[in-house]
Write a protein that holds these residues in place. Structure first.
Motif, PDB file in Angstrom:
ATOM      1  N   ILE A 165       0.833  -1.201   0.000  1.00 45.38           N
ATOM      2  CA  ILE A 165       0.000   0.000   0.000  1.00 45.38           C
ATOM      3  C   ILE A 165       0.867   1.249   0.000  1.00 45.38           C
ATOM      4  N   SER A 166       0.474   2.235  -0.821  1.00 38.55           N
ATOM      5  CA  SER A 166       1.158   3.523  -0.853  1.00 38.55           C
ATOM      6  C   SER A 166       0.186   4.567  -1.398  1.00 38.55           C
ATOM      7  N   LEU A 167       0.263   5.783  -0.887  1.00 34.94           N
ATOM      8  CA  LEU A 167      -0.579   6.884  -1.351  1.00 34.94           C
ATOM      9  C   LEU A 167      -2.072   6.541  -1.328  1.00 34.94           C
ATOM     10  N   GLY A 168      -2.498   5.839  -0.295  1.00 34.77           N
ATOM     11  CA  GLY A 168      -3.909   5.554  -0.099  1.00 34.77           C
ATOM     12  C   GLY A 168      -4.497   4.469  -0.974  1.00 34.77           C
ATOM     13  N   GLY A 169      -3.662   3.722  -1.697  1.00 34.12           N
ATOM     14  CA  GLY A 169      -4.174   2.673  -2.572  1.00 34.12           C
ATOM     15  C   GLY A 169      -3.284   1.440  -2.578  1.00 34.12           C
ATOM     16  N   ILE A 170      -3.777   0.373  -3.202  1.00 33.78           N
ATOM     17  CA  ILE A 170      -3.034  -0.883  -3.296  1.00 33.78           C
ATOM     18  C   ILE A 170      -2.198  -0.885  -4.572  1.00 33.78           C
ATOM     19  N   VAL A 171      -0.899  -1.065  -4.407  1.00 32.96           N
ATOM     20  CA  VAL A 171       0.020  -1.081  -5.545  1.00 32.96           C
ATOM     21  C   VAL A 171       0.044  -2.470  -6.187  1.00 32.96           C
ATOM     22  N   CYS A 172       0.185  -3.492  -5.374  1.00 30.44           N
ATOM     23  CA  CYS A 172       0.148  -4.874  -5.860  1.00 30.44           C
ATOM     24  C   CYS A 172      -0.344  -5.760  -4.727  1.00 30.44           C
ATOM     25  N   SER A 173      -0.953  -6.887  -5.074  1.00 35.50           N
ATOM     26  CA  SER A 173      -1.555  -7.714  -4.032  1.00 35.50           C
ATOM     27  C   SER A 173      -1.740  -9.152  -4.502  1.00 35.50           C
ATOM     28  N   LYS A 174      -2.056  -9.998  -3.532  1.00 35.76           N
ATOM     29  CA  LYS A 174      -2.349 -11.400  -3.821  1.00 35.76           C
ATOM     30  C   LYS A 174      -3.246 -11.926  -2.704  1.00 35.76           C
ATOM     31  N   SER A 175      -4.193 -12.770  -3.057  1.00 33.40           N
ATOM     32  CA  SER A 175      -5.082 -13.373  -2.072  1.00 33.40           C
ATOM     33  C   SER A 175      -5.072 -14.881  -2.265  1.00 33.40           C
ATOM     34  N   ILE A 176      -4.905 -15.625  -1.168  1.00 32.55           N
ATOM     35  CA  ILE A 176      -4.930 -17.084  -1.244  1.00 32.55           C
ATOM     36  C   ILE A 176      -5.984 -17.618  -0.276  1.00 32.55           C
ATOM     37  N   LYS A 177      -6.641 -18.683  -0.670  1.00 32.57           N
ATOM     38  CA  LYS A 177      -7.676 -19.285   0.179  1.00 32.57           C
ATOM     39  C   LYS A 177      -7.038 -20.289   1.128  1.00 32.57           C
ATOM     40  N   LEU A 178      -6.195 -19.764   1.979  1.00 36.97           N
ATOM     41  CA  LEU A 178      -5.482 -20.595   2.939  1.00 36.97           C
ATOM     42  C   LEU A 178      -5.271 -19.749   4.187  1.00 36.97           C
ATOM     43  N   ALA A 179      -6.036 -20.059   5.241  1.00 37.06           N
ATOM     44  CA  ALA A 179      -5.970 -19.250   6.456  1.00 37.06           C
ATOM     45  C   ALA A 179      -6.369 -20.108   7.653  1.00 37.06           C
ATOM     46  N   GLY A 180      -6.988 -19.482   8.649  1.00 40.28           N
ATOM     47  CA  GLY A 180      -7.295 -20.186   9.892  1.00 40.28           C
ATOM     48  C   GLY A 180      -8.152 -21.416   9.728  1.00 40.28           C
TER      49      GLY A 180
END
Length: 345
Positions: A165-180
């Motif tokens: 995150i920079s300047l109030g927005g998402i620059v790059c991201s990734k989401s995975i369906k692996l959590a609790g």
């Protein structure tokens, strides 16, 4: 925001629903469970009361999580649940609230509309959607509007979201369906395969919080006695589970976290990478509480990793506090007005 306007922020999570109310803080923190009549489909209970029924109902009552692995599996129940919690958190008939909702990252447009409709039918005069990593960063106290790179790893129940995150927005991201929830399922599977012992999700969650460790050793080999069914005998029984028993479960999942974080770091602009090296990696979400996860990630990523204070509540807090930034025009992305007939689509 004007003094006569009221805003509430909702973290609609796979396992928990949290609501942040201006000037009051977190006012709702309950499991995202709905119990309903199996024949009519009518809801009977929500939240903590419904959670207490999980695994204990008869055939005429079903208690379930309407959100699974970051997606809404039953949008009718989700809509009813959102409506219930908004009414519980905000019951004024005079002033209608602004509602900001953080939804799972993988929801579809139809599912998002169901949540928006629930908020509107509960009396919301304006509905805004915020992306989860943005909310987590705000809730953790990071000044996201600066030209300064920060990386957030939000580990929830159904998904793990990683974003720079920079300047109030998402620059790059990734989401995975692996959590609790994935850890819970793997613990249940391990108990069946290794010990022929069946335990429920609540017990798996206890083991995850009380026994699991990302850096197990002889010194921290904790023990926890659980109750369940001895499948070999077909009878109720007890079993002692140790920290090292869970290592084959924990290690592969943490390895996936490491791979996903590396994937995001590889596509991060060099200037922001320098900021991240200085600022470190921030962990939020309930999954951040996994023992020694920060130290394990530090070893693998060669970068400072720290767990946010009140990590479980960061998203809810940030969702509520985002109103102020949005009003000032400092959230250029990651925050959308979706009020039917009024907002941006």
């Amino acid at each position: 925001m004007a003094s006569n306007e009221t805003g509430i922020g909702i973290d609609l999570g796979t396992t928990k629903v949290m609501i942040y109310k201006e000037d009051e803080g977190i006012v709702i923190n309950e499991p995202s469970v709905v119990a309903y009549d199996a024949e009519s489909g009518e809801p009977i209970a929500f939240g903590q009361k419904a959670y207490e029924m999980v695994g204990k109902t008869h055939k005429n009552i079903i208690a379930e999580y309407p959100l699974k692995d970051g997606v809404i599996s039953n949008y009718t129940l989700t809509k009813e649940m959102v409506k219930y919690f908004i009414g519980k958190a905000y019951n004024s008939k005079i002033v209608k609230p602004k509602v900001s909702i953080c939804v799972p990252s993988a929801v579809t447009g139809i599912e998002e509309n169901a949540v928006v409709d629930a908020a509107v039918s509960s009396g919301a005069r304006q509905v805004l959607i915020i992306e989860e990593p943005i909310a987590a960063a705000i809730g953790a106290g990071i000044n996201i509007v600066e030209a300064n790179g920060n990386i957030i790893v939000d580990i929830g129940g159904g998904t793990t979201d990683i974003a720079v995150i920079s300047l109030g927005g998402i620059v790059c991201s990734k989401s995975i369906k692996l959590a609790g929830n994935a850890i819970d399922r793997e613990i249940i599977k391990m108990l069946k395969n290794k010990y022929s012992f069946y335990a429920g999700q609540k017990t798996a969650q206890q083991l995850k919080h009380e026994v699991a460790d990302c850096l197990p050793s002889d010194e921290n080999n904790r023990c926890f006695e659980i109750k369940g069914i001895n499948l070999a005998k077909g009878l109720p029984g007890k079993l002692k589970v140790y920290t090292k028993d869970l290592q084959p479960v924990i290690d592969p999942i943490v390895d996936e976290y490491i791979i996903a974080i590396k994937n995001v770091l590889e596509i991060t602009p060099p200037e922001l990478s320098g900021d991240i090296f200085e600022n470190g990696i921030l962990l939020t979400g309930a999954g951040a509480r996994l023992a020694n996860l920060d130290k394990r990630l530090e070893q693998a990523l060669k970068c400072k990793v720290y767990v946010a204070e009140n990590c479980e509540q960061c998203v809810a807090i940030g969702t509520g506090k985002a109103f102020e930034l949005a009003t000032k025009g400092k959230l250029e992305s990651g925050f959308r007005d979706v009020t039917p007939g009024l907002g941006k689509k």
